[in-house]
Each structure stands twice: as structure tokens, then as C-alpha cells.
Design a protein around this motif. Structure first.
Motif, PDB file in Angstrom:
ATOM      1  N   TYR A   1       0.574  -0.994   0.095  1.00  0.00           N
ATOM      2  CA  TYR A   1       0.120  -0.057   0.308  1.00  0.00           C
ATOM      3  C   TYR A   1       0.684   1.410   0.065  1.00  0.00           C
ATOM      4  CZ  TYR A   1      -4.411  -2.738   0.868  1.00  0.00           C
ATOM      5  OH  TYR A   1      -5.122  -3.731   0.793  1.00  0.00           O
ATOM      6  N   ALA A   2       0.713   2.154  -0.921  1.00  0.00           N
ATOM      7  CA  ALA A   2       0.843   3.258  -0.809  1.00  0.00           C
ATOM      8  C   ALA A   2       0.383   4.954  -0.967  1.00  0.00           C
ATOM      9  CB  ALA A   2       1.993   3.888  -2.632  1.00  0.00           C
ATOM     10  N   LEU A   3       1.622   5.601  -0.333  1.00  0.00           N
ATOM     11  CA  LEU A   3       0.607   7.417   0.472  1.00  0.00           C
ATOM     12  C   LEU A   3       0.102   7.498  -1.506  1.00  0.00           C
ATOM     13  CD1 LEU A   3       2.490   6.783   3.625  1.00  0.00           C
ATOM     14  CD2 LEU A   3       0.039   6.502   3.165  1.00  0.00           C
TER      15      LEU A   3
ATOM     16  N   ASP B   1       3.171   9.560  -2.544  1.00  0.00           N
ATOM     17  CA  ASP B   1       4.357   9.017  -2.478  1.00  0.00           C
ATOM     18  C   ASP B   1       4.655   8.527  -3.987  1.00  0.00           C
ATOM     19  OD1 ASP B   1       4.457   7.048  -0.444  1.00  0.00           O
ATOM     20  OD2 ASP B   1       4.029   5.407  -0.918  1.00  0.00           O
TER      21      ASP B   1
ATOM     22  N   ILE C   1       0.597   0.094   5.811  1.00  0.00           N
ATOM     23  CA  ILE C   1       1.086   1.364   4.644  1.00  0.00           C
ATOM     24  C   ILE C   1       1.799   0.439   3.826  1.00  0.00           C
ATOM     25  CG2 ILE C   1       1.525   3.739   3.728  1.00  0.00           C
ATOM     26  CD1 ILE C   1      -1.341   3.438   4.113  1.00  0.00           C
ATOM     27  N   LYS C   2       2.915   0.860   4.859  1.00  0.00           N
ATOM     28  CA  LYS C   2       4.288   1.071   4.290  1.00  0.00           C
ATOM     29  C   LYS C   2       4.772  -0.728   4.660  1.00  0.00           C
ATOM     30  CE  LYS C   2       5.736   3.442   0.896  1.00  0.00           C
ATOM     31  NZ  LYS C   2       5.615   2.716  -0.015  1.00  0.00           N
TER      32      LYS C   2
END
Lengths: 77, 158
Positions: free
Chosen positions: A55-57, A60, B152-153
Motif C-alpha cells: 500500500y502506498a500513500l 509517494d 501502509i508500508k
């Protein structure tokens, strides 16, 4: 090239499971906007984005060669 | 991955095989959760279900849930298998097995696992009803991706 994978309803709306975007660097937020504009996908807003299976923000940065997946709300179990 | 503890499969799931994966001489309890395809939801009658997954990431996320459980409840062993494709009423969609020296962590960790699956694992369910079809979004009527979620990461296999 950036490969974008689509699933579930997004895949049905786009009529394909993969989109190739000929772009250089792009942020997660920008790629969502690009897909929204070009393909009018209904769930982009509420979808998460994964880059190379994580999962990325929104901020990013996606690089050419990355595999991007648009993850609409999940419903496993 | 050792022993395929976290799998997405297309064939029927054997509950027994998941129990075997978590068996341990120091375990005093093994809990299993079996998620099955329900026919009636509210006023809708399901004919069959179709599950789709982003398989490599889904397996990674299942493994991450296993890691979270090991941190929260030390000495547990976890195995999760989720099936994809078309499933008929009463067929098994997911099996979670947790072993632990004592029963309480085995119960708690097992429930935690299914809740996390519904939050972070990229698997989608499409309902085929008598009068139509539809991809199901967030089933729990909560925010599917709460902000500040820990995944998330991912910190790969710390």
C-alpha cells in the motif's frame, strides 16, 4: 511505462484488467486523477493504491517499471 | 514461504490440512474459523459467489496478518487459506487456524485475523443474486481504509 492493474468493479468498468501508462514519474495522487479523467472509474476516490504489492500513500512517487494496482474497498472473508 | 502458511487457492480448502500446519507440541489449543458462502443476506438470495484476488499481494497481506498476530500473541502459530473463483452456497471461502499454548490467545487471534482480512487483504467478492449481480465493497460499513493503519508500508518479514 507504468503498468496499472485493475480489479473487481474497476476492471469491469474499464473493460480490461491492465492499463499501460506511458509516463515518467508520477505521484499516487496524480495517477488516481489521471485514471479518473481518462477512464471515468467510479471507485477511484475510495480506492487505495498499491505500488509493487505494498500500500502506498498519496504523496509517494511511482517510477517507470513499477507495478501499480488500484485496490477498491476489499470484501474477502 | 515455509509450509505455505498463507495461501490463495482455487480448489476446495481442507480444514484438516490447516490444522496440521499449526500443530505444535507446546500448543494446548487450536481454533479454526471457517467462513462459508451464505444464501440469504437481508432480503437478497445469493445463487453463488465469485471471489477475485490480487494474489501475490493478498498472500503477502495474509502473511503480514500472521506477523501481527505473532507479535500480539507470542507463541501462536497461524495458517490462513482463502479460496477464489466461483463458490456455491455453503462452500468454504476461508479457513483460519491458530494454535497457542492456551485457549484464550487462540480464540482472540483467530477473530483478529478475520477482521484484518476484511480490512487489508486485496480480495473481492461478487454476489450473483437471483435478480442480478454486484461487487461487494466494504462489508462492515466502516471506513475500509482507516487512516493510520499500520500496513501502509509493510516492514517485510521483520
Amino acid at each position: 511505462m507504468i503498468e496499472v492493474l485493475l480489479f473487481a468493479q474497476l476492471q469491469e468498468e474499464a473493460g480490461k484488467d491492465k492499463i499501460l501508462l506511458d509516463i515518467k514519474e508520477i505521484t499516487v495522487k496524480e495517477i488516481k486523477q489521471t485514471l479518473q479523467t481518462q477512464f471515468h472509474l467510479s471507485q477511484i476516490e475510495e480506492s487505495m493504491v498499491a505500488v509493487n504489492e505494498s500500500y502506498a500513500l498519496e504523496g509517494d512517487v511511482i517510477q517507470p517499471g513499477d507495478i501499480v494496482a488500484i485496490i477498491p474497498p476489499v470484501s474477502g472473508g | 514461504m515455509r509450509d505455505n502458511l498463507f495461501e490463495i487457492v482455487e480448489d476446495p480448502i481442507s480444514v484438516e490440512s490447516l490444522i496440521e500446519k499449526v500443530e505444535d507440541r507446546n500448543a494446548g489449543a487450536i481454533t479454526t474459523f471457517i467462513g462459508t458462502v451464505r444464501e440469504i443476506t437481508g432480503e437478497k438470495k445469493t445463487v453463488y459467489l465469485e471471489y477475485q484476488a490480487y494474489k501475490p499481494m493478498a498472500e503477502k497481506m495474509l502473511a503480514q496478518i500472521g506477523g501481527e498476530i505473532n507479535q500480539k500473541w507470542p507463541d501462536t502459530k497461524v495458517a490462513i487459506t482463502h479460496r477464489i473463483g466461483s463458490l456455491d452456497i455453503s462452500e468454504i471461502a476461508v479457513v483460519i487456524a491458530v494454535s497457542s499454548p492456551h485457549r484464550k490467545p487462540a480464540y482472540q487471534a483467530n477473530e483478529y485475523a478475520i477482521e484484518r482480512i476484511k480490512q487489508i487483504v486485496p480480495i473481492w467478492k461478487k454476489e450473483q443474486w437471483e435478480d442480478g449481480e454486484g461487487w461487494i465493497g466494504d462489508q462492515q460499513e466502516n471506513v475500509p481504509y482507516p487512516t493510520g493503519k499500520p500496513d501502509i508500508k509493510d516492514e517485510d518479514n521483520d
